[in-house]
Design a protein around this motif. Structure first.
Motif, short mmCIF file in Angstrom:
data_model
loop_
_atom_site.label_atom_id
_atom_site.label_comp_id
_atom_site.label_asym_id
_atom_site.label_seq_id
_atom_site.Cartn_x
_atom_site.Cartn_y
_atom_site.Cartn_z
N GLN A 14 -23.52 0.77 -20.68
CA GLN A 14 -22.79 1.54 -21.75
C GLN A 14 -21.26 1.91 -21.42
O GLN A 14 -20.85 2.42 -21.55
N ASN A 15 -20.78 2.23 -20.12
CA ASN A 15 -19.51 2.29 -20.11
C ASN A 15 -18.46 1.38 -19.95
O ASN A 15 -17.17 1.60 -19.19
N GLN A 17 -18.08 -0.84 -19.09
CA GLN A 17 -17.82 -2.74 -18.16
C GLN A 17 -18.35 -3.69 -18.34
O GLN A 17 -19.79 -3.37 -18.31
#
Length: 374
Positions: A14-15, A17
């Protein structure tokens, strides 16, 4: 058995990454493949995507030629063995091994037969009445394997299954897993950060770094021909020596000039190949075992070596020292045990040396079949 194919497979959290990025890999029927790399490199995430325990952000996963991106884990017929044994403490060995079959409604007679056959295969037949608390770590790991085997899956995924064991048990279980793979003939994918496990167990090693698949090949191929400095360092203990130098030409021959001016002659087979890099800075990679206390090859170069530290391991000695103030680590036989401060003459075999690009770390190409590779 099962073939497993990853096509441009990526995983993004979700980030935003990347955990895994654009992995392309074909695992053949019955192959024992090792995912090797440091913590956080994406190897366990890749394994979990194959199992269906992690969703795939992009790309395609095929098992036996069929897209399984949206197939539930229970429908992939793949067994997963984790680092933790995950045994039910209130159940006996037999009950733990039978649990999955019981949940699937398998008839009791077939369950008893499969548990008995698998227990005999794993040397657990005398322990079926015991509970996990009465078992050693190695026995618990065999129970976890047995629970997977009785299901008769088409492939096994093993996520660092030996990391909780002590050194002796790890060595024993490595041997048992190799035997088990030969006996079952099933596809196995094994995740580890242990170089010894990778070198001794797998048909093929897949080295990962920062979510990327960096290099894939048989253990000896990857060891002898690392793609870059990361692979060269990671797949050896002690790590390969990496030293800055400059490619020089003297009297028509190619040498590597170390800091301080020391020249190391390149082997005959690679002279013309490395000539194209004349005058350029490169990184010399030479493994500790390519230094010797005695000269066995006429082309081995004598080098003055000042000893700074010694690790006496019994079967061998790992010695740290300097050649003209350039640090090297060498592996010497048990009969050569110098003392710190001692000055030796060591002989370097130049055939297996590697040259890497000083900026990218990628290996510089060399002749395809040097004489030290069979």
């Amino acid at each position: 058995m099962a073939s497993i194919e990853l096509q441009q497979v990526s995983k993004i959290y979700q980030n935003n990454q990347y955990s895994v990025r654009d992995v392309n890999l074909k695992i053949n029927d019955g192959e024992f493949v090792i995912f090797l790399g440091p913590s956080g490199c994406g190897k366990s995430t890749t394994l979990r995507m194959i199992a269906g325990l992690e969703s795939i952000t992009s790309g395609e996963l095929r098992i036996n030629g069929q897209n399984v991106n949206r197939v539930a884990p229970r429908d992939r017929n793949i067994a997963v063995v984790f680092q933790s044994y995950a045994l039910y403490p209130h159940m006996t060995v037999a009950e733990n091994m039978a649990f999955g079959l019981k949940m699937r409604g398998t008839p009791a007679a077939i369950i008893r037969q499969k548990v008995a056959e698998t227990a005999a295969m794993l040397g657990l037949d005398q322990l079926l009445h015991r509970k996990p608390a009465a078992l050693s770590g190695g026995q618990r790991q065999r129970v976890a394997l047995g629970r997977a085997i009785v299901r008769e899956p088409q492939a096994f995924l093993l996520d660092e299954p030996l990391s909780n064991l002590d050194a002796q048990l790890r060595a024993e279980m490595r041997t048992e897993l190799i035997k088990l793979h030969r006996r079952l003939g099933k596809t196995m994918v094994y995740v580890t950060h242990d170089q010894v496990e990778a070198m001794t167990m797998g048909d093929r090693i897949c080295i990962m770094r920062d979510g990327y698949l960096v290099q894939s090949g048989t253990p000896l191929e990857v060891y002898a021909n690392p793609a870059n400095t990361f692979v060269a360092q990671f797949l050896s203990s002690p790590p390969i020596n990496l030293v800055s130098c400059i490619v020089r030409s003297r009297a028509g021959e190619i040498f590597l000039e170390l800091d301080g001016g020391r020249l190391i002659r390149v082997s005959d087979y690679a002279q013309q190949h490395y000539r194209r890099h004349e005058g350029k800075p490169v990184i010399l990679g030479i493994r500790p075992e390519d230094f010797h206390a005695r000269q066995h090859g006429a082309h081995w170069q004598p080098l003055p070596f000042n000893v700074t530290a010694v690790e006496a391991l019994g079967a061998e000695n790992i010695v740290t020292g300097t050649i003209d103030n350039v640090r090297f680590v060498v592996r010497l036989d048990r009969h050569t045990l110098p003392a710190p401060g001692e000055r030796l003459t060591l002989y370097m075999d130049p055939d297996p040396l590697h040259l890497f690009d000083s900026h990218t770390g990628d290996v510089l190409s060399r002749p395809a079949s040097p004489p030290f590779i069979n």
